[in-house]
Design an enzyme around this catalytic site. Structure first.
Site, PDB file in Angstrom:
ATOM      1  N   ASP A   1      -0.381  -8.202  -4.799  1.00 17.68           N
ATOM      2  CA  ASP A   1       0.668  -7.223  -4.544  1.00 17.68           C
ATOM      3  C   ASP A   1       0.518  -6.092  -5.556  1.00 17.68           C
ATOM      4  O   ASP A   1      -0.326  -6.159  -6.459  1.00 17.68           O
ATOM      5  CB  ASP A   1       2.062  -7.853  -4.635  1.00 17.68           C
ATOM      6  CG  ASP A   1       3.051  -7.187  -3.672  1.00 17.68           C
ATOM      7  OD1 ASP A   1       3.033  -5.934  -3.580  1.00 17.68           O
ATOM      8  OD2 ASP A   1       3.829  -7.900  -3.014  1.00 17.68           O
TER       9      ASP A   1
ATOM     10  N   GLY B   1      -3.099  -5.354  -6.733  1.00 13.56           N
ATOM     11  CA  GLY B   1      -3.986  -4.634  -5.827  1.00 13.56           C
ATOM     12  C   GLY B   1      -3.220  -3.935  -4.723  1.00 13.56           C
ATOM     13  O   GLY B   1      -2.017  -4.149  -4.535  1.00 13.56           O
ATOM     14  N   ASP B   2      -3.931  -3.095  -3.997  1.00 12.38           N
ATOM     15  CA  ASP B   2      -3.388  -2.315  -2.886  1.00 12.38           C
ATOM     16  C   ASP B   2      -4.148  -2.716  -1.628  1.00 12.38           C
ATOM     17  O   ASP B   2      -5.378  -2.553  -1.553  1.00 12.38           O
ATOM     18  CB  ASP B   2      -3.565  -0.825  -3.171  1.00 12.38           C
ATOM     19  CG  ASP B   2      -3.031   0.075  -2.061  1.00 12.38           C
ATOM     20  OD1 ASP B   2      -2.749  -0.432  -0.958  1.00 12.38           O
ATOM     21  OD2 ASP B   2      -2.908   1.284  -2.300  1.00 12.38           O
ATOM     22  N   PHE B   3      -3.451  -3.258  -0.635  1.00  8.26           N
ATOM     23  CA  PHE B   3      -4.167  -3.776   0.540  1.00  8.26           C
ATOM     24  C   PHE B   3      -4.869  -2.692   1.341  1.00  8.26           C
ATOM     25  O   PHE B   3      -5.702  -2.985   2.185  1.00  8.26           O
ATOM     26  CB  PHE B   3      -3.276  -4.636   1.431  1.00  8.26           C
ATOM     27  CG  PHE B   3      -1.934  -4.055   1.811  1.00  8.26           C
ATOM     28  CD1 PHE B   3      -1.801  -2.770   2.307  1.00  8.26           C
ATOM     29  CD2 PHE B   3      -0.783  -4.828   1.676  1.00  8.26           C
ATOM     30  CE1 PHE B   3      -0.569  -2.256   2.678  1.00  8.26           C
ATOM     31  CE2 PHE B   3       0.459  -4.332   2.034  1.00  8.26           C
ATOM     32  CZ  PHE B   3       0.564  -3.039   2.545  1.00  8.26           C
TER      33      PHE B   3
ATOM     34  N   HIS C   1       4.601  -4.861  10.296  1.00  6.57           N
ATOM     35  CA  HIS C   1       5.654  -4.098  10.995  1.00  6.57           C
ATOM     36  C   HIS C   1       6.113  -2.876  10.209  1.00  6.57           C
ATOM     37  O   HIS C   1       6.838  -2.033  10.737  1.00  6.57           O
ATOM     38  CB  HIS C   1       6.832  -5.006  11.369  1.00  6.57           C
ATOM     39  CG  HIS C   1       7.714  -5.414  10.237  1.00  6.57           C
ATOM     40  ND1 HIS C   1       8.972  -5.942  10.430  1.00  6.57           N
ATOM     41  CD2 HIS C   1       7.542  -5.382   8.882  1.00  6.57           C
ATOM     42  CE1 HIS C   1       9.528  -6.215   9.264  1.00  6.57           C
ATOM     43  NE2 HIS C   1       8.679  -5.881   8.312  1.00  6.57           N
TER      44      HIS C   1
END
Length: 334
Positions: free
Chosen positions: A197, A223-225, A243
């Protein structure tokens, strides 16, 4: 009067009833009444409220069967009203408070403007929801409480109704404070976990997993997805993630997961799946909230998820109903 008339006027009245519910939740009336009946003056003193104004709200709450008069100007909590207690297993207090939060209230009230031009009025005023929450700590704590409460029945359904590979490593993508990962690891003692996250979330996740005694089986990674996710996982969980994003962004997230997973791995998407009919459904209510708050966020149907998976090199697998309106959607490499 026809049924449709009843439905329409009922919706009009629902706004006032929700305002009464919000007042009950914000003032903690159910908590104050948990130990027994109180007069309006006693309840007002405990809740820090104006007694004459409170008396008018109590009249509406009694009509909703949340309170019961037991003597002149004295009320007790009903069984239904007990769901607004903070300590209730199925407490809805956090959900009601979140919907009445300033930004959320504005978003829903401005839905007509959002529909007129297709862009979220909330986003125009406040930016992305998570930026808004980062700037408003009180709202952020309220949102965290709401998400934690909402996750409880879904997480229980997840571990009861889905069979995980017994020795798998699960990567919880945007796993928040780690409550879902902790539940899965407790239910599957040979599994290991990785939670990824944003950096400002990771300290909370580390603390949660340590408190659950799982530090030796779970790793927390910042981290950044959109940039990528940790590799080497057998199961990648995306719980209430897709969503929040439009189709292009959702596909990008899924592609990053597809590239990172082990051969034979799987993706588990925990979301509400919209039915293809006109029957009332939680997902249809939630979809309007997504429309109001996010630019591009949406609840999706089974076919729409299948289309996203196909663009990311994945194929729709099993769909498991978890209860509380949510489903677990499995995707495997195509």
């Amino acid at each position: 009067m026809t049924y449709s008339d009843d439905l329409l006027w009922g919706a009009v009245g629902d706004l006032s009833r929700f305002a009464a519910l919000l007042t009950m939740a914000e003032l903690g009336l159910a908590d104050h009444l948990a130990s027994g009946p109180l007069s309006t003056d006693e309840l007002a003193e405990r809740a820090g409220a104006h007694a004459p104004a409170l008396r008018r709200v109590l009249r509406e709450l009694a009509a909703m069967d949340l309170l019961r008069p037991v003597a002149p100007d004295v009320h007790e909590l009903t069984e239904k009203g007990g769901a607004l207690r903070s300590d209730a297993t199925d407490s809805v207090r956090a959900s009601i408070r979140m919907l009445g939060e300033e930004g959320f209230w504005y978003a829903l009230g401005m839905l007509p403007a959002t529909v007129r031009d297709g862009g979220s009025a909330f986003a125009k005023r406040y930016g992305h929801l998570y930026d808004y929450l980062a700037k408003n700590p009180t709202s952020s704590r309220l949102f965290d409480d709401y998400m934690k409460r909402r996750a409880i029945p879904l997480t229980q359904g997840l571990v009861q109704r889905y069979t995980f590979p017994p020795t798998a490593t699960m990567v919880d993508v945007a796993g928040g404070k780690g409550h879902i990962l902790a539940t899965v690891l407790h239910a599957n003692p040979e599994m290991r976990g990785i939670l990824v996250d944003l950096e400002h979330v990771t300290a909370h996740a580390t603390a949660t997993l340590a408190a659950e005694g799982l530090s030796d089986r779970a790793e927390v990674v910042a981290g950044d997805f959109f940039a990528g996710v940790p590799g080497g996982g057998d199961v990648y969980l995306l719980a209430s993630v897709l969503h929040n994003w439009d189709d292009d962004d959702a596909v990008k997230i899924l592609r990053n997961v597809r590239e990172a997973m082990n051969p034979g791995g799987r993706v588990l998407v925990l979301e509400v799946v919209l039915p293809d009919d006109t029957v009332p459904h939680l997902g249809k209510d939630l979809d309007l909230r997504m429309l109001a708050i996010f630019n591009g966020g949406a609840e999706r149907s089974r076919d729409e998820y299948a289309a996203l998976f196909a663009q990311a090199g994945l194929a729709l697998g099993e769909v498991v109903e978890l209860g509380s309106g949510a489903s677990l959607i499995e995707a495997v490499p195509s």
